[in-house]
Design a protein around this motif. Structure first.
Motif, PDB file in Angstrom:
ATOM      1  N   LEU A   1      57.252 -49.408  -2.713  1.00 40.24           N
ATOM      2  CA  LEU A   1      56.309 -48.373  -2.285  1.00 40.24           C
ATOM      3  C   LEU A   1      55.966 -47.412  -3.419  1.00 40.24           C
ATOM      4  CD1 LEU A   1      57.767 -47.474   1.239  1.00 40.24           C
ATOM      5  CD2 LEU A   1      55.649 -48.727   0.762  1.00 40.24           C
TER       6      LEU A   1
ATOM      7  N   ARG B   1      53.690 -38.939   0.643  1.00 42.46           N
ATOM      8  CA  ARG B   1      53.443 -39.682   1.870  1.00 42.46           C
ATOM      9  C   ARG B   1      54.732 -39.713   2.702  1.00 42.46           C
ATOM     10  NH1 ARG B   1      48.890 -43.054   1.910  1.00 42.46           N
ATOM     11  NH2 ARG B   1      47.245 -41.890   0.828  1.00 42.46           N
TER      12      ARG B   1
ATOM     13  N   VAL C   1      60.520 -40.938   3.848  1.00 35.45           N
ATOM     14  CA  VAL C   1      61.526 -41.474   4.787  1.00 35.45           C
ATOM     15  C   VAL C   1      62.366 -42.539   4.105  1.00 35.45           C
ATOM     16  CG1 VAL C   1      61.846 -42.814   6.899  1.00 35.45           C
ATOM     17  CG2 VAL C   1      60.209 -40.920   6.859  1.00 35.45           C
ATOM     18  N   VAL C   2      61.694 -43.468   3.411  1.00 38.45           N
ATOM     19  CA  VAL C   2      62.430 -44.532   2.724  1.00 38.45           C
ATOM     20  C   VAL C   2      63.313 -43.933   1.626  1.00 38.45           C
ATOM     21  CG1 VAL C   2      62.211 -46.595   1.292  1.00 38.45           C
ATOM     22  CG2 VAL C   2      60.703 -46.273   3.262  1.00 38.45           C
TER      23      VAL C   2
ATOM     24  N   TRP D   1      56.000 -41.970   4.831  1.00 33.89           N
ATOM     25  CA  TRP D   1      56.842 -43.172   4.808  1.00 33.89           C
ATOM     26  C   TRP D   1      57.604 -43.318   3.491  1.00 33.89           C
ATOM     27  CZ3 TRP D   1      51.442 -43.577   5.476  1.00 33.89           C
ATOM     28  CH2 TRP D   1      50.726 -43.951   4.324  1.00 33.89           C
TER      29      TRP D   1
ATOM     30  N   SER E   1      52.306 -45.648  -4.030  1.00 34.57           N
ATOM     31  CA  SER E   1      51.914 -44.720  -2.972  1.00 34.57           C
ATOM     32  C   SER E   1      52.268 -43.312  -3.412  1.00 34.57           C
ATOM     33  CB  SER E   1      52.660 -45.041  -1.673  1.00 34.57           C
ATOM     34  OG  SER E   1      52.308 -46.327  -1.203  1.00 34.57           O
TER      35      SER E   1
END
Length: 474
Positions: free
Chosen positions: A62, A72, A77-78, A74, A68
């Motif tokens: 990501l 962002r 979160v990752v 996500w 990205s």
């Protein structure tokens, strides 16, 4: 395509596509080899293979391959999950490095698991706070302040309860004693049966005494089970000042050395304190044997002192020493010895009565007796000594003799022990010789009795599958 390589994301895709599978294969082989050897390093490697590498690969995909934006949701979160897994991996690796192969007896082996869990939880909380600060730009300063103030308030409210728990944890960490050890705290003396965070449970013999850990940690106590080796059961006894000290000391040692609880290879000791007082120290294997040893010793000493006419505790009176008691005893054994009226009168000047406590040795093995004892009441057990133990091979009942081998001048092969409170009439050897010389039937009966006991002993040994080896001196 050239632009993709120029931007760098193509290299990340290739690296992830090739590197992740290769790394997983290497980790799998390493985990298999370590697991077969029982190596604890396999646990953190398994976490690395199953969780950290896949989530790390997703984060790299990501953030670097797809590129990205870092803000962002996500991606954050990752990143948070990946950071949390890295924290757990690092803590697991430290746990394995510090405690998995701890040398017995070191602080790493003794430290209670609760200490490790508390430290791990603290580091996880600190790591998550820093992680949220970096990834989510969270302000964790206020949280730490609130937690600090809350901890102080809770600590003040629960200081007594928490103090006991901390004392228990310190005792568990230091381990000055363990389950089964005997402690003397000054007011409580007994065996430790349970240790928890709050208190130590001590079996005093008359109940379970619960001693708070805060009491033990704030005062001195004695671990009677440490160091390993003989433990001394000690007592003080008093005799009359008229009793010869060296003869009394010899009696005290003889009685102590005969105790079955005495530690093999160790001798009892006696100290004369003056004014008829003697201190006795008996070596036993552990404090658990001390009470039984002293109980048996003091009871045996009572009988032994009366037999020697010593005044234990200042009292030497013994009903067996009364002339009428001896006369009644001789009348009772007269049929056994084929005594006539004039014989009984003559025996009163040479015979005497003795009593033995349960378990006392009446006649040891390997000696030529110089007296013959006739059982007046009670029961004596005949045992062979073998391999540090005793094998019961027969018994002597009321009206039977102990020490008949004095007549044949043979050494005894068995040890004679009082199976009950035993009262005997003691006859000098020359007196019994004279009785046998004038009474052939008595000699025949003694011979028959000896042969019967030998037969019974051999039958008992055959029953146990033990070689007889010629049992003659019974």
């Amino acid at each position: 395509m050239a632009e993709a390589f120029q931007d760098g994301w193509a290299w990340w895709v290739i690296a992830l596509a090739v590197g992740v599978p290769v790394l997983l294969v290497i980790l799998t082989e390493a985990i298999g080899a370590l697991s077969r050897r029982g190596n604890p390093v396999a646990k953190p490697l398994r976490m690395l293979r199953n969780w950290v590498v896949p989530v790390g690969a997703l984060f790299a995909l990501l953030a670097f391959a797809i590129q990205s934006p870092a803000d962002r949701v996500w991606v954050r979160v990752v990143a948070t999950v990946f950071g949390f897994l890295v924290i757990l991996l690092v803590l697991s690796a430290f746990n394995v490095a510090l405690f998995a192969n701890a040398t017995p007896g070191t602080w790493r082996e003794r430290i209670p698991s609760i200490f490790v869990e508390i430290a791990r939880l603290t580091l996880v909380v600190i790591g998550l706070a820093l992680l949220f600060s970096w990834v989510w730009d969270a302000d964790v300063g206020g949280l730490f302040t609130a937690l600090g103030v809350g901890s102080i308030v809770i600590g003040l409210a629960l200081q007594n309860a928490v103090g006991g728990v901390i004392s228990g944890l310190l005792l568990l960490f230091e381990q000055p004693f363990k389950i089964g050890d005997w402690l003397d705290t000054g007011g409580v003396k007994g065996r430790v049966v349970e240790v928890n965070w709050r208190a130590v449970h001590i079996d005093t013999g008359s109940g379970i005494q619960i001693v708070p850990n805060s009491n033990l940690s704030g005062a001195s106590f004695t671990n009677m089970s440490q160091p390993d080796g003989p433990y001394s059961a000690e007592t003080e006894v008093k005799f009359s000042t008229d009793d010869p000290p060296h003869e009394v000391m010899a009696l005290l040692l003889e009685t102590a050395d005969a105790l079955p609880m005495r530690m093999p290879g160790e001798r009892a000791s006696v100290q004369y304190s003056g004014a008829g007082a003697y201190g006795v120290s008996i070596p036993v294997a552990a404090p658990a044997d001390a009470a039984r040893a002293l109980s048996m010793y003091l009871s045996w000493l009572w009988y032994a002192a009366r037999r020697r006419r010593f005044a234990l505790d200042g009292d030497s009176t013994d009903p067996l020493a009364e002339p009428q008691v001896l006369a009644a005893a001789l009348a009772e054994i007269a049929p056994t010895l084929h005594l006539r009226e004039d014989d009984a009168e003559a025996l009163r000047s040479t015979a005497h009565l003795e009593r033995y406590g349960v378990g006392e040795v009446v006649l040891p093995s390997g000696v030529v007796p110089d007296e013959v004892r006739v059982v007046l009441s009670g029961r004596a057990l005949l045992s062979l000594e073998a391999d540090g133990g005793r094998i019961e091979v027969g018994a002597t009942e009321k009206g039977e003799m102990i020490g008949q081998t004095a007549l044949t001048r043979e050494r005894t092969k068995v040890v004679t022990i009082a199976g009950e409170i035993l009262t005997v009439v003691v006859l000098p050897l020359n007196t019994v010789d004279e009785l046998i010389r004038t009474r052939p039937r008595l000699a025949a009966e003694i011979g028959e009795s000896l042969e019967l006991k030998r037969t019974q002993a051999e039958a008992r040994l055959s029953e146990l599958g033990i070689a007889k080896g010629g049992i003659r001196g019974l």
